[in-house]
Enzyme design. Structure first.
Site, PDB file in Angstrom:
ATOM      1  N   THR A 193      -4.496 -69.806   1.589  1.00  0.00           N
ATOM      2  CA  THR A 193      -3.055 -69.617   1.546  1.00  0.00           C
ATOM      3  C   THR A 193      -2.766 -68.175   1.938  1.00  0.00           C
ATOM      4  O   THR A 193      -3.589 -67.295   1.701  1.00  0.00           O
ATOM      5  CB  THR A 193      -2.502 -69.939   0.138  1.00  0.00           C
ATOM      6  OG1 THR A 193      -1.095 -69.716   0.126  1.00  0.00           O
ATOM      7  CG2 THR A 193      -3.141 -69.113  -0.951  1.00  0.00           C
ATOM      8  N   GLU A 337      -1.941 -72.868  -4.905  1.00  0.00           N
ATOM      9  CA  GLU A 337      -2.684 -72.540  -6.120  1.00  0.00           C
ATOM     10  C   GLU A 337      -2.546 -73.618  -7.191  1.00  0.00           C
ATOM     11  O   GLU A 337      -3.259 -73.615  -8.182  1.00  0.00           O
ATOM     12  CB  GLU A 337      -2.192 -71.198  -6.686  1.00  0.00           C
ATOM     13  CG  GLU A 337      -2.610 -69.971  -5.883  1.00  0.00           C
ATOM     14  CD  GLU A 337      -1.660 -69.628  -4.736  1.00  0.00           C
ATOM     15  OE1 GLU A 337      -0.870 -70.510  -4.329  1.00  0.00           O
ATOM     16  OE2 GLU A 337      -1.706 -68.485  -4.251  1.00  0.00           O
ATOM     17  N   LYS A 446       9.201 -67.382   4.449  1.00  0.00           N
ATOM     18  CA  LYS A 446       8.669 -68.709   4.747  1.00  0.00           C
ATOM     19  C   LYS A 446       9.486 -69.355   5.841  1.00  0.00           C
ATOM     20  O   LYS A 446      10.626 -69.748   5.633  1.00  0.00           O
ATOM     21  CB  LYS A 446       8.666 -69.571   3.495  1.00  0.00           C
ATOM     22  CG  LYS A 446       7.696 -70.724   3.614  1.00  0.00           C
ATOM     23  CD  LYS A 446       7.409 -71.339   2.280  1.00  0.00           C
ATOM     24  CE  LYS A 446       6.110 -72.104   2.319  1.00  0.00           C
ATOM     25  NZ  LYS A 446       5.863 -72.820   1.079  1.00  0.00           N
ATOM     26  N   TRP A 451       4.010 -69.231   6.088  1.00  0.00           N
ATOM     27  CA  TRP A 451       4.278 -67.902   5.556  1.00  0.00           C
ATOM     28  C   TRP A 451       4.154 -66.798   6.603  1.00  0.00           C
ATOM     29  O   TRP A 451       3.298 -66.843   7.475  1.00  0.00           O
ATOM     30  CB  TRP A 451       3.279 -67.564   4.455  1.00  0.00           C
ATOM     31  CG  TRP A 451       3.470 -68.312   3.186  1.00  0.00           C
ATOM     32  CD1 TRP A 451       2.598 -69.202   2.635  1.00  0.00           C
ATOM     33  CD2 TRP A 451       4.567 -68.232   2.279  1.00  0.00           C
ATOM     34  NE1 TRP A 451       3.088 -69.670   1.446  1.00  0.00           N
ATOM     35  CE2 TRP A 451       4.303 -69.093   1.205  1.00  0.00           C
ATOM     36  CE3 TRP A 451       5.771 -67.507   2.279  1.00  0.00           C
ATOM     37  CZ2 TRP A 451       5.181 -69.249   0.141  1.00  0.00           C
ATOM     38  CZ3 TRP A 451       6.641 -67.674   1.220  1.00  0.00           C
ATOM     39  CH2 TRP A 451       6.341 -68.543   0.158  1.00  0.00           C
TER      40      TRP A 451
HETATM   41  P1  ADP Z   1       3.544 -75.300  -0.193  1.00  0.00           P
HETATM   42  O1  ADP Z   1       4.251 -74.765   0.995  1.00  0.00           O
HETATM   43  O2  ADP Z   1       2.663 -76.420   0.103  1.00  0.00           O
HETATM   44  O3  ADP Z   1       4.503 -75.616  -1.332  1.00  0.00           O
HETATM   45  P2  ADP Z   1       2.452 -72.636  -0.519  1.00  0.00           P
HETATM   46  O4  ADP Z   1       1.393 -72.200  -1.449  1.00  0.00           O
HETATM   47  O5  ADP Z   1       2.301 -72.343   0.922  1.00  0.00           O
HETATM   48  O6  ADP Z   1       2.566 -74.169  -0.775  1.00  0.00           O
HETATM   49  O7  ADP Z   1       3.848 -72.041  -0.955  1.00  0.00           O
HETATM   50  C1  ADP Z   1       4.275 -72.042  -2.289  1.00  0.00           C
HETATM   51  C2  ADP Z   1       5.584 -71.311  -2.402  1.00  0.00           C
HETATM   52  O8  ADP Z   1       6.554 -71.893  -1.528  1.00  0.00           O
HETATM   53  C3  ADP Z   1       6.214 -71.349  -3.760  1.00  0.00           C
HETATM   54  O9  ADP Z   1       5.689 -70.382  -4.643  1.00  0.00           O
HETATM   55  C4  ADP Z   1       7.687 -71.083  -3.416  1.00  0.00           C
HETATM   56  O10 ADP Z   1       7.934 -69.703  -3.216  1.00  0.00           O
HETATM   57  C5  ADP Z   1       7.847 -71.795  -2.093  1.00  0.00           C
HETATM   58  N1  ADP Z   1       8.338 -73.156  -2.318  1.00  0.00           N
HETATM   59  C6  ADP Z   1       7.628 -74.301  -2.371  1.00  0.00           C
HETATM   60  N2  ADP Z   1       8.428 -75.353  -2.579  1.00  0.00           N
HETATM   61  C7  ADP Z   1       9.685 -74.876  -2.681  1.00  0.00           C
HETATM   62  C8  ADP Z   1      10.959 -75.466  -2.930  1.00  0.00           C
HETATM   63  N3  ADP Z   1      11.120 -76.769  -3.089  1.00  0.00           N
HETATM   64  N4  ADP Z   1      12.029 -74.638  -2.977  1.00  0.00           N
HETATM   65  C9  ADP Z   1      11.905 -73.302  -2.800  1.00  0.00           C
HETATM   66  N5  ADP Z   1      10.726 -72.700  -2.564  1.00  0.00           N
HETATM   67  C10 ADP Z   1       9.627 -73.462  -2.515  1.00  0.00           C
END
Ligand code: ADP
Length: 551
Positions: A193, A337, A446, A451
């Site tokens: 990640t 995580e 994001k 990211w």
């Molecule tokens: P993924 O993109 O699969 O959820 P990542 O580890 O790349 O996993 O990203 C996690 C982060 O993405 C979270 O800590 C949060 O900041 C953001 N995020 C994930 N889902 C959401 C959501 N539904 N709304 C807002 N932010 C989100």
């Protein structure tokens, strides 16, 4: 409950069997109970491949024989560099079931990072979709001193001429395998990640965490997938196990549809329609494009009932537009995580008499925590804030599917403390347990589900001879949900154009990471301790990238 104290244990005879929770357990269940259900997968050339879970099981065994023949040993890391397709699904099972670890590599990383993660993971072999072989060749060219054997999946690739061919490796191999017993705490999948700064960080899911995650994510108030469902994960398999669906859907007996490399709205619409997909999952960007295409055609997707949107906040307008077309959005939040699903938004009993408006507001929050996730919401002094839906706090999580450390980095980091993990999300939680993200303490942008590190961009910008200081912020964007914008102050007597700064960056980083705008200021506002006041900058430029609204 105390979390870090010694465990209370007493041995009473006559309790449960000591059965390990493994991916092999799920596999066996699929073959014995769901063998007739189908997997449908789009090939690189757009054609459709289909087989049953029964036939899938035979190929998983053949792949296991091939892996052993290629010298893969328990504990070895094996990389995949692939889209969502049936061969990737076979790797998801065969690799961990022989005791090795599947490293699902993000195909959107830029070449240096791809080579870096291969090397950091210690991959001994990499399986590559032919359609993305050029990206791997480019990655390897950045590290001439480093090499690993490749297996290409699909047609032979001129880019990786020495690679083994997947189908040749499987051909003629036995269709059963004497699977080894595996300790449930062994690593099964490794996924990197992006970190706020520096190199990506590896999260290793164990067999146990993977199985537990499948059970928790499978509950009705979470993803709620049923045997009668047809599930299409658009979220990539290199992005936290496609949110667990490659294990969960076959385990439940749902039909699985894999979209391959064709993620344009027309192809998604066509596949949903042709295969009668009832549930799909992905980041908002994909569904914004599908929404636009449906509106253009005034089209409907009658089979599609539920759409799980996560990875970034679901825009309310998307939720409403989909609803008008008969599609219910389930908003989900999670992190690599966390394996990843942490919360899902579904209506609870507390809302049964609420107005449609109130119900909509709750469904647009990130939702309620699954039973696998313990959480706390802390203020800066480390005290729990009230769960009143108003007071924001830093969200910390703990659980059997939350990572305890990063691979080859460890747990000696501020994000791991008191047995909890700091998410970097700032949230409120209301009295009914609905969590809403209101800010982000981690310094990342994001964009379209991927990211971009603000800190890395800032460091790079501040290396430009004309730039004194730079702050990179994420601003709302219609298509990508968020895009980076750089706010910069020039050194005295220097002048440079916005487009020149962007072009300078484009020579150094992937194009999709280049900020959409560069804003010139005299000085960047700072906090008392000298940190950039990014919250203020985000507020000030909030609508910069949004289309102008007519009064
Ligand atoms: P993924 O993109 O699969 O959820 P990542 O580890 O790349 O996993 O990203 C996690 C982060 O993405 C979270 O800590 C949060 O900041 C953001 N995020 C994930 N889902 C959401 C959501 N539904 N709304 C807002 N932010 C989100």
């Amino acid at each position: 409950m105390k979390t870090m104290d010694a465990k209370l244990a007493f041995a009473m005879p006559g309790t449960m069997m000591d059965v390990d929770l493994t991916i092999g357990m799920i596999f066996e269940h699929i073959l014995r109970n769901n063998a007739e259900r189908e997997v449908v997968s789009r090939n690189d050339d757009g054609s459709i491949f289909r087989y049953t879970y029964g036939d899938f099981g035979k190929r998983v065994a053949q792949l296991a024989h091939a892996l052993v023949e290629l010298g893969v040993k328990p504990g070895d890391r094996v990389a995949s560099f692939a889209w969502n397709n049936h061969r990737h699904l076979e790797l998801y099972y065969a690799v961990p079931m022989i005791g090795a670890v599947l490293h699902t590599t993000n195909i959107r990383l830029f070449p240096e990072q791809v080579a870096w993660v291969f090397e950091h993971a210690g991959d001994t072999l990499a399986f590559v979709d032919t359609s993305v072989a050029p990206a791997v060749a480019k990655a390897m060219a950045t590290r001439p001193d480093f090499s690993i054997p490749f297996v290409t999946m699909g047609a032979r690739s001129t880019e990786l001429p020495d690679a083994y061919d997947y189908e040749t490796l499987l051909a003629g191999k036995p269709t059963t395998f004497d699977w080894p017993q595996i300790d449930e705490r062994s690593a099964a999948i490794l996924c990197y990640t992006s970190a706020t700064t520096g190199d990506p960080k590896g999260v290793a899911f164990t067999h146990r965490s993977t199985v537990l995650h499948a059970f928790a994510a499978g509950t009705v108030d979470a993803l709620g997938i049923g045997q009668a469902d047809t599930v299409m994960p658009v979220v990539p398999m290199f992005h936290v196990n496609a949110w667990g669906t490659p294990y969960l859907a076959p385990m439940i007996g749902a039909k699985l549809v894999m979209p391959g490399p064709k993620l344009d709205p027309a192809s998604i619409i066509e596949l949903v329609d042709a295969e009668r997909v009832t549930m799909s999952l992905g980041v908002p960007t994909v569904w914004l494009a599908v929404r636009d295409e449906l509106e253009k055609r005034d089209g409907y997707l009658p089979s599609l009932k539920n759409l799980v949107i996560g990875g970034s906040a679901c825009p309310p307008s998307l939720f409403d537009d989909l609803k008008r077309r008969g599609i219910q959005t389930i908003h989900a939040w999670g992190m690599t995580e966390m394996s990843p699903i942490g919360t899902t938004s579904r209506l609870t009993s507390s809302l049964s008499d609420a107005t449609p408006d109130e119900q909509r507001r709750k469904l647009l929050t990130q939702g309620r925590f699954t039973a696998l996730v313990a959480w706390k919401l802390l203020d800066e002094a480390g005290n729990e804030v009230p769960h009143d839906g108003k007071t924001p706090g830093d969200l910390w999580v703990r659980g059997a599917a939350v990572t305890a450390s990063y691979y080859r980095v460890g747990s000696d980091l501020p994000c791991f403390a008191d047995g909890y993990f700091h998410t970097g999300d700032v949230c409120t939680v209301d009295e009914f347990g609905y969590m809403q993200i209101v800010d982000r303490s981690k310094d990342l942008v994001k964009s379209g589900g991927e990211w971009i590190s603000s800190v890395d961009l800032e460091n790079m910008l501040m290396g430009h001879p004309a730039i004194r200081e730079a702050a990179v912020i994420g601003l709302p964007h219609e298509k990508w949900v968020e895009r980076p914008v750089a706010v910069i102050a020039l050194r005295d007597g220097q002048a440079v154009e916005e487009s020149a700064v962007q072009a300078w960056l484009a020579e150094r980083i992937a194009k999709w990471m280049v900020p959409d705008r560069v804003i010139f200021v005299e000085a960047i506002p700072r906090t008392g301790v000298g940190k950039f006041l990014k919250r203020d900058l985000r507020k000030q430029y909030e609508s910069l990238l949004l289309p102008a609204t007519t009064p």
